[in-house]
Structure formats: structure tokens, C-alpha cells
Design an enzyme around this catalytic site. Sequence first.
Site, mmCIF file in Angstrom:
data_model
loop_
_atom_site.group_PDB
_atom_site.id
_atom_site.type_symbol
_atom_site.label_atom_id
_atom_site.label_comp_id
_atom_site.label_asym_id
_atom_site.label_seq_id
_atom_site.Cartn_x
_atom_site.Cartn_y
_atom_site.Cartn_z
ATOM 1 C CD GLU A 22 -5.830 4.645 -1.148
ATOM 2 O OE1 GLU A 22 -6.567 4.728 -2.400
ATOM 3 O OE2 GLU A 22 -6.193 4.916 0.367
ATOM 4 C CE1 TYR B 114 -3.568 2.293 1.303
ATOM 5 C CE2 TYR B 114 -1.452 3.295 2.011
ATOM 6 C CZ TYR B 114 -3.356 3.656 1.190
ATOM 7 O OH TYR B 114 -4.088 4.700 1.488
#
Length: 391
Positions: free
Chosen positions: A197, A109
Amino acid sequence: MNIHEYQAKKVLAKYGVPVPKGGVAHSATEAIYQANELGGDKWIVKAQLHSGARGKAGGVKLCTSHQEIADLCDKLLGNNLVTHQTGPEGKMVSSMYVEEASDIARELYFSIVLDRATQRVTLIASTEGGMDIEAVAEEAPEKIFTITIDPAVGMQPFQARQLAFSLNLPNVAIAAATKAVMACYRCLRDTDANQLEINPLILTADNKILALDAKMGFDDNALYRQPEISECRDKTQEDPREINAAEHDLSYIGLDGNIGCMINGAGLAMATMDMIQHSGGQPANFLDIGGGASPERVATAIELVLSDTSVEALLVNIFAGINRCDWVAQGIVDLLNKRDIDVPFVVRLSGTNVEEGQRILRESGKKVITADTLADAATKVVEAWKEATGK
Ligand code: GDP
Ligand code: MN
């Protein structure tokens, strides 16, 4: 403003972030064409809508034949897809993105956000990619690594290296990960993005780093100097009420309740929302008319608030400084001369030319409930709403 995954990947690639090869399609035929262009016999086909969590909702699929691609496109294109993040009505799938399938060794992530608490750009990384980062933050906060950027010097290469090391990558992948992280930061900075993101950022089976998903959000106030980003706007993904208001240079925020609000200024909006809730009601929206609103502008604004079908009562709450209560009152009366408003209507005026404003309302003979203070206005609108709807 948000953009689609395929658009974000294009922007990121320009800055040197490694992304899979892919092509966008607006029909099943075009999707098959894109698959042919990519070659191979395995493709990831992804619904393009402004939402994450598409995978779990059936919006991301590994396809191994043209038929499979066509079937998925026919099923999704032009229809609404409901994910965790879209709300129950979902969002329209406006296009499909066909990508070469990647061989995943690990899902990581990575994101860059503006941290309001430190007022700084902050990088967030975790070894637990591909899943809900909020769940990781809750259950295993030690697996989340953050870096704060000093705005005076910007991101430093050592910080990118630190972040790459925090992901426990094999040595051969550290340099590529460092480079990708730096490229993401430059991209965010230079495009006036306020959010980026990548979930997941992957390590492939042959130790390459790839951004497999991408989400970017931009500062609306900077769009004037980002023509390429502005062109990415997809109005099918936005609240039609907010678009309509923006076209009139008014700012409108849609909410879930049933009391429509027209106010001036963000601070007064917040106070009004709180006061309505405190009095036992729920705001449906608020529309900020800003300063110096003419009677025409006031009338247009009220019509916009009323065009929201969930509105069952209306509150106009104006604390006039640059605004003029007489103009606001005149706008209300002009509108009421033109059309009926069949929901309870409460008006609270305060500040510049308030006596004149109140006189205009009084002498118009129109059916409006007037209030003196914010608390009074909130109580009255909630009471009137309860009476009118029996809720
Ligand atoms: P999201 O569900 O909207 O966040 O969409 P993503 O683009 O993140 O895709 C969801 C999941 O699909 C990813 O976490 C991966 O596990 C999987 N996925 C996406 N692309 C590929 C790919 O090229 N190869 C493989 N094996 N899995 C993929
Ligand atoms: Mn994702």
C-alpha cells in the site's frame, strides 16, 4: 509478516519505484547525521512502527532544524505510539526515518492486495490519497478504481496505463506513473508479498511521481525463500505470545476475551470460537497443536495458552485423527503433575484412542471437567468461567 516503511521503500526502490531519499536512525544523533547526509534545510522525520495513521498521532513531522529533529527523536524513540490502528497499548517506535521533504501537488492512493472473492491480485487506486481509504470507499466509491490481474498472463502494461489515466494525472506524468505501477506489481510478485500500500503516492509540484509512504506484508510460508525480507523481521512489533508459540512451531492467535483454547486444526478452532461466543463467552486466544502432537508438545502448548494473563478459563478441544487422545491426555496429566492450574479447565476429547485418553484423565484423579461434544464443552467452560469469576 509486515516490514517497516523504510524497509519497504528500499525494496521498492530496487524494483524502480521512485521514493524520496532518506536514512534510518536509532538515536537523535544518528538522525541529525542522516539529515546532514541528505543536505537541505527541511526534512520529514517519521516514526517507524508497524502501523499507519502515524501522521495524525504525531509520528510524522516536518522539521526545519537539527534541534527539532533531536527533540522529536527523543520524544518518540523507544516509546509506544498509539494510532487508530495499533489498539490502546500502541506499538513501540523502534527507529526513525529521516527523509528529504517533498513538495506535494496531489496525494493519490495506490495499493495491491489479494482479493479473496475473485482469488486474484487486485490493484486499487484513487485520486483521494493521504486519507483513510475505507472512508473513501464508504462515501465516494466512484472515486476508487480497481484492476484485476489474470494470473495466467500477469499484469499487462495497458492495465498500468489505464490505472495511471484513472488518476487524472497531467500528461507529462503518465509515463512515470505507469512505470511506477508496473514496478510495484513486479516487486509484489517477486518478493512473495501479499499486500502493498502506498498512501500517499504523490504528484510533486514539478510533476514527478513519488511513493511517499509504503506498507508491505508478506506470505509467511514463502519467507524461507526470501532471506532479504526475512531479515527485516522486527519482533518488537509482533505479539510476544505469537512469537513464543512460533518458536515452538505452534501457531497461536491472540484475541480479546478470557477463555484460553487449545485445539487441533484451523477449522475446529473457528468452530470452537463460534461455539464459545454462542454460549456467552469470549475466547482469549487459540493455540493450534496441529497433528501428531506428543504429550510434551501438548504440555508446552497448554503452558503457552496459560501464559496469557487474560486467560480465566481453559478449554482443550481435540478432534483426533492423526492426533491421539491418549497422548493429549498424558500431556495434560504430566503438566498437572508439574504445576497447578488455578482456572477452570474443561477437556473434550474425541476420535483416535478416545477411551484410553478418557481413562488416563479419569485415573489421574486430577481436577478437570470433561465434556463429550463441542457444544457441551463450550457450555461447560463458559459456565465454569462465570462461576469462577462471578462475571
Ligand atoms: P501515515 O500517517 O502513517 O500514513 O504516514 P504518511 O507517511 O502517509 O504521512 C502522513 C502525511 O504526512 C502524508 O499524507 C502527507 O500529507 C504528509 N507528508 C509525509 N511526507 C511528506 C513530505 O515529504 N512533504 C510534505 N509536504 N508532506 C508530507
Ligand atoms: Mn500513509
